[in-house]
Each structure stands twice: as structure tokens, then as C-alpha cells.
Design a protein around this motif. Structure first.
Motif, PDB file in Angstrom:
ATOM      1  N   TYR A 243      -0.131   5.692  -3.721  1.00 43.22           N
ATOM      2  CA  TYR A 243      -1.238   5.108  -4.306  1.00 43.22           C
ATOM      3  C   TYR A 243      -2.646   5.103  -3.326  1.00 43.22           C
ATOM      4  O   TYR A 243      -3.695   4.671  -3.817  1.00 43.22           O
ATOM      5  N   LEU A 244      -2.629   5.738  -2.149  1.00 40.58           N
ATOM      6  CA  LEU A 244      -3.720   6.047  -1.361  1.00 40.58           C
ATOM      7  C   LEU A 244      -4.156   7.218  -0.964  1.00 40.58           C
ATOM      8  O   LEU A 244      -4.886   7.354   0.117  1.00 40.58           O
TER       9      LEU A 244
ATOM     10  N   GLU B 141      -8.309   3.858  -3.873  1.00 38.25           N
ATOM     11  CA  GLU B 141      -6.889   3.603  -4.193  1.00 38.25           C
ATOM     12  C   GLU B 141      -6.776   3.383  -5.767  1.00 38.25           C
ATOM     13  O   GLU B 141      -7.435   3.012  -6.671  1.00 38.25           O
TER      14      GLU B 141
ATOM     15  N   SER C  10       0.736  -1.005  -0.068  1.00 33.22           N
ATOM     16  CA  SER C  10       0.019   0.392   0.100  1.00 33.22           C
ATOM     17  C   SER C  10       0.950   1.326   0.005  1.00 33.22           C
ATOM     18  O   SER C  10       0.961   2.083   0.999  1.00 33.22           O
TER      19      SER C  10
END
Length: 75
Positions: free
Chosen positions: A11-12, A17, A7
Motif C-alpha cells: 500500500y506504500l 498511500e 502500513s
């Protein structure tokens, strides 16, 4: 705590996402090559402001976009 493998922080960001957005976007691509190029474009554009070199990522997205356009024009 950030997990750079499962994670990554870049990308978060936002409500969704990036991987989920990309998977939804490419599911109707006419073939795997076209879908793969679209995937790469989206990957770089979605995380553009969340990494250290936005110009570099924009240039990478453009490279993939140009290749996608070439493929589509050749179809």
C-alpha cells in the motif's frame, strides 16, 4: 520495517498511500454500495504489481467492475 496491519508494503508504493487515493476517489459516489465497489476496484488495481499474483488481483478488480457496471446499468 513493514507493518502488515497499519502500513502494508504493497500500500506504500509510489508518492501516495493507496488509502488516501481511494478515499479521494470515492467521496462523490452516489451511494455507499457504488462507492464500495469503486473502492474495491481501485484497491486491487493500485497494488496490482506489488503483490505475488497480479492476474488474480486483476480478475478480482474485473469482478468488482462488472458488478459496478451492472448496478449503474440498473439505475
Amino acid at each position: 520495517m513493514s507493518d502488515p496491519v497499519n502500513s502494508p508494503a504493497h500500500y506504500l508504493t509510489g508518492r501516495y498511500e493507496a488509502i488516501d487515493v481511494i478515499e479521494d476517489a470515492v467521496q462523490h459516489a452516489p451511494d455507499p454500495v457504488i462507492g464500495g465497489l469503486q473502492w474495491q476496484i481501485l484497491k486491487y488495481v493500485l497494488r496490482l504489481w506489488h503483490k505475488d499474483h497480479p492476474l488474480q488481483d486483476a480478475l478480482k478488480a474485473r469482478w468488482y467492475l462488472n458488478r459496478l457496471i451492472d448496478k449503474l446499468e440498473g439505475s
